[in-house]
Design an enzyme around this catalytic site. Structure first.
Site, PDB file in Angstrom:
ATOM      1  N   TYR A 150       0.861  -1.181   0.000  1.00  0.00           N
ATOM      2  CA  TYR A 150       0.000   0.000   0.000  1.00  0.00           C
ATOM      3  C   TYR A 150       0.897   1.230   0.000  1.00  0.00           C
ATOM      4  CZ  TYR A 150      -3.371   3.495   1.702  1.00  0.00           C
ATOM      5  OH  TYR A 150      -4.166   4.615   1.843  1.00  0.00           O
ATOM      6  N   ASP A 245       9.411   2.718  -0.807  1.00  0.00           N
ATOM      7  CA  ASP A 245       8.401   3.417  -0.019  1.00  0.00           C
ATOM      8  C   ASP A 245       8.679   3.104   1.460  1.00  0.00           C
ATOM      9  OD1 ASP A 245       4.739   3.466   0.106  1.00  0.00           O
ATOM     10  OD2 ASP A 245       6.286   4.403   1.339  1.00  0.00           O
ATOM     11  N   LYS A 273       4.899   9.503   8.341  1.00  0.00           N
ATOM     12  CA  LYS A 273       4.773   8.983   9.700  1.00  0.00           C
ATOM     13  C   LYS A 273       5.831   9.545  10.654  1.00  0.00           C
ATOM     14  CE  LYS A 273       2.508   4.850   7.849  1.00  0.00           C
ATOM     15  NZ  LYS A 273       1.135   4.867   8.331  1.00  0.00           N
TER      16      LYS A 273
HETATM   17  P1  KE4 Z   1      -0.474   8.568   4.303  1.00  0.00           P
HETATM   18  O1  KE4 Z   1      -0.987   9.265   3.063  1.00  0.00           O
HETATM   19  O2  KE4 Z   1      -1.571   7.773   5.011  1.00  0.00           O
HETATM   20  O3  KE4 Z   1       0.314   9.483   5.235  1.00  0.00           O
HETATM   21  O4  KE4 Z   1       0.640   7.498   3.819  1.00  0.00           O
HETATM   22  C1  KE4 Z   1       0.255   6.510   2.883  1.00  0.00           C
HETATM   23  C2  KE4 Z   1       1.211   5.341   2.999  1.00  0.00           C
HETATM   24  C3  KE4 Z   1       2.221   5.196   2.055  1.00  0.00           C
HETATM   25  N1  KE4 Z   1       3.107   4.188   2.130  1.00  0.00           N
HETATM   26  C4  KE4 Z   1       3.040   3.277   3.125  1.00  0.00           C
HETATM   27  C5  KE4 Z   1       4.045   2.163   3.164  1.00  0.00           C
HETATM   28  C6  KE4 Z   1       2.030   3.370   4.120  1.00  0.00           C
HETATM   29  O5  KE4 Z   1       1.979   2.442   5.108  1.00  0.00           O
HETATM   30  C7  KE4 Z   1       1.097   4.411   4.058  1.00  0.00           C
HETATM   31  C8  KE4 Z   1      -0.026   4.554   5.057  1.00  0.00           C
HETATM   32  N2  KE4 Z   1      -0.188   3.469   5.990  1.00  0.00           N
HETATM   33  C9  KE4 Z   1      -1.512   3.263   6.493  1.00  0.00           C
HETATM   34  C10 KE4 Z   1      -1.513   2.093   7.492  1.00  0.00           C
HETATM   35  N3  KE4 Z   1      -0.901   0.918   7.020  1.00  0.00           N
HETATM   36  C11 KE4 Z   1      -2.074   4.486   7.112  1.00  0.00           C
HETATM   37  C12 KE4 Z   1      -3.329   4.299   7.939  1.00  0.00           C
HETATM   38  C13 KE4 Z   1      -4.523   4.880   7.279  1.00  0.00           C
HETATM   39  O6  KE4 Z   1      -4.676   4.727   6.058  1.00  0.00           O
HETATM   40  O7  KE4 Z   1      -5.319   5.468   8.028  1.00  0.00           O
END
Ligand code: KE4
Length: 433
Positions: A150, A245, A273
Site C-alpha cells: 500500500y 516506499d 509517519k
Molecule cells: P499517508 O498518506 O496515510 O500518510 O501514507 C500513505 C502510505 C504510504 N506508504 C506506506 C508504506 C504506508 O503504510 C502508508 C499509510 N499506511 C496506512 C496504514 N498501514 C495508514 C493508515 C490509514 O490509512 O489510516
C-alpha cells in the site's frame, strides 16, 4: 449477535453514531473503521507514552502508534514543546523557513539514498510525487508495484493495494479509471522470477518499481534474500527508477530505514509517519539528478500549500534529533524479540495455527499455517480468529492494529512490564479462541 467485548463503550457508540451522520463511515480514514474486526470504533480522548485513553475511561497499551509515527511514545515532552514553540510564532506562512532546511538536513544525513529532499504533507503525496518524477525523468509510463503493498490513495497505485484497501475488498477502487491503472503492472511480492520475467518482457518501458522494502500493509512481510538486490540490479540494467516506499519503515526499523538494514540503495525514497513526529508531513528524496527535475529547478510539477509546515517540521526535527542522539533501536529489538516470541508461544500453547513475522518493533501475528511471503499467502489468513483475538485483547487493555493486514508497532516508552502484560493477555485470549 454476541457482544464482541465485555467492556462498556457507550460513549464511543454515541460518538460513532454522531460521526456517521457527518463523515463517510464516521471516520476520516477507513483503517480506523474497525470493519476488519467488526463492532464499532473506539473514540480516543488522549494518549500519553505507551497508552491510549478512550472516551469511556478505558486505558489501553497502544500497539498502533498512530499506524507508525509514535516511536517515541505519545506526547513526548520535547516534541510537544517544539510544536507549541512553533505555534506561538504562527502556524503557516506560505514562504520558506529555516525550519524546513533543518529537517531536510536531518533527513539527508540519515537516509543513504537521499541527497536532496522535498517535504510534503502526507505519505500519499510523497509516493504520488515520486511516481510522477520517475515518469517525468524517464519519459516512460509503466510502473511496477506489488500485490498487498500500500502506497497511499494514489489512483495509479490503488491497484491490488494493501492496508484498508485489502480489508475492504477494494484493492482496485471504484473511480480509478482503466486508463490510469493500465500502466500499473502488479506482481507478487518476493517473486524474483516474475520480476525478472517482466523486465525481460518490457523492461525498457518501465519508469519505476515502487515497493515497501519491508511490507507492513499486508501484515509484516520482510523481503526474501535477493529480492531487493534483484530489483536494484534490474533497475540498473534497464535505467528504471527504484523507489523504496519507507513511509512506514523509515526511522522505524533503523535510523536509516530498511535500506540501511539491507544495504540496498534505491534511487528515490518516500517517507512519512515518524519523519513528521505525528504531524502531517511526508517527504520524498533521492539522487540530485532526479530531484533537480522537480519544479522550480526542473519541469516536473509538484506543490503544496502546507508543505514544510512550521509545526510539522518542528515536530519532525525534534523527533529525528531524539532518535539520532539517543537511538532506541537496540531496546526496541530486544523487547520486539520478547514480544514476538511471547505472542507466538501463546498461540502455540493454545494450538492456534500462526506465523509471527517481525523486523524490530514492527511485527504481525498471522493466523495462518504457512509462512507469508506475499499476498498469495496473506489473503488466506483466518480473519475471523484475528477479529476475536483483537477484541479479546481490547478487554485486557491491549489495543492491537484493527486488521490482520497491518503491522503492530510499539514505542520506546513500552516497558518490559508492558510487554509481559501483553504476552499474558495473549495467552488468556488465545486460549479462549
Ligand atoms: P499517508 O498518506 O496515510 O500518510 O501514507 C500513505 C502510505 C504510504 N506508504 C506506506 C508504506 C504506508 O503504510 C502508508 C499509510 N499506511 C496506512 C496504514 N498501514 C495508514 C493508515 C490509514 O490509512 O489510516
Amino acid at each position: 449477535m454476541e457482544s464482541l467485548t465485555r467492556l462498556s463503550h457507550l460513549k464511543s457508540e454515541a460518538a460513532y453514531a454522531r460521526a456517521c451522520q457527518l463523515m463517510p463511515g464516521g471516520v476520516n480514514s477507513p483503517a480506523r473503521a474497525f470493519h476488519a474486526v467488526g463492532g464499532k470504533p473506539l473514540f480516543i480522548q488522549q494518549a500519553a507514552g505507551p497508552f491510549l485513553f478512550d472516551i469511556d475511561g478505558h486505558r489501553y497499551l497502544d500497539y498502533i502508534g498512530s499506524w507508525g509515527p509514535m516511536i517515541l511514545g505519545h506526547a513526548h515532552p520535547q516534541v510537544i514543546e517544539a510544536i507549541v514553540h512553533a505555534a506561538e510564532r504562527g502556524t503557516s506562512y506560505g514562504a520558506p523557513t529555516e525550519a524546513e532546511s533543518e529537517l531536510s538536513e536531518l533527513v539527508i544525513a540519515a537516509v543513504p539514498s537521499i541527497d536532496k529532499v522535498r517535504l510534503v504533507s502526507s505519505g500519499t503525496e510523497a509516493t504520488m510525487s515520486a511516481i510522477r518524477l520517475a515518469r517525468g525523468a524517464t519519459g516512460r509510463d509503466k510502473i511496477i508495484k506489488f500485490a498487498g503493498n500500500y502506497h497511499g490513495h494514489v489512483d495509479s497505485l490503488l491497484v491490488a493495494a494493501g492496508s484498508s484497501a485489502a480489508n475492504l475488498g477494494v484493492p482496485d477502487s471504484p473511480g480509478v479509471t482503466a486508463g490510469t491503472s493500465r500502466d500499473t503492472l502488479v506482481l507478487e511480492y518476493n517473486d524474483i522470477d516474475a520480476l525478472s520475467e517482466m523486465f525481460a518482457d518490457c523492461g525498457h518501458e518501465i519508469a519505476a518499481i515502487i515497493l515497501e522494502p519491508i511490507v507492513g500493509n499486508m501484515g509484516c512481510v520482510p523481503p526474501r534474500p535477493g529480492f531487493l538486490e534483484t530489483a536494484r540490479e534490474l533497475c540498473n540494467r534497464y535505467s528504471t527508477v527504484l523507489i523504496f516506499d519507507e513511509v512506514m519503515t523509515g526511522f522505524r526499523v533503523a535510523y536509516g530505514g530498511a535500506q540501511s538494514l539491507y544495504g540496498v540503495t534505491p534511487d528515490l525514497t518516500t517517507l512519512g509517519k515518524i519523519v513528521g513526529g505525528g504531524m502531517p508531513l511526508g517527504a520524498y528524496g533521492g539522487r540530485i539528478d532526479l530531484m533537480d527535475q522537480i519544479l522550480p529547478s526542473g519541469k516536473v510539477f509538484q506543490a503544496g500549500t502546507l508543505s514544510g509546515n512550521p509545526l510539522a517540521t518542528a515536530a519532525g526535527s525534534a523527533t529525528l534529533k531524539l532518535l539520532r542522539d539517543a537511538p532506541p533501536y537496540a531496546q526496541l529489538e530486544r523487547l520486539g524479540a520478547k514480544l514476538g516470541a511471547g505472542l507466538s508461544h501463546a498461540a502455540a500453547a493454545a494450538g492456534v495455527p500462526h506465523r509471527m513475522q517481525r523486523v524490530g518493533s514492527m511485527m504481525t501475528l498471522f493466523f495462518a499455517d504457512a509462512d507469508i511471503f506475499g499476498w498469495r499467502e496473506a489473503q488466506h489468513c483466518d480473519r475471523v480468529k484475528f477479529a476475536r483475538y483483537f477484541w479479546g485483547l481490547i478487554d485486557e487493555g491491549v489495543y492491537m492494529p484493527c486488521s490482520q493486514f497491518e503491522a503492530l508497532f510499539f514505542s520506546q516508552t513500552h516497558s518490559e512490564e508492558h510487554i509481559d502484560h501483553t504476552i499474558d493477555a495473549a495467552h488468556k485470549v488465545l486460549a479462549q479462541l
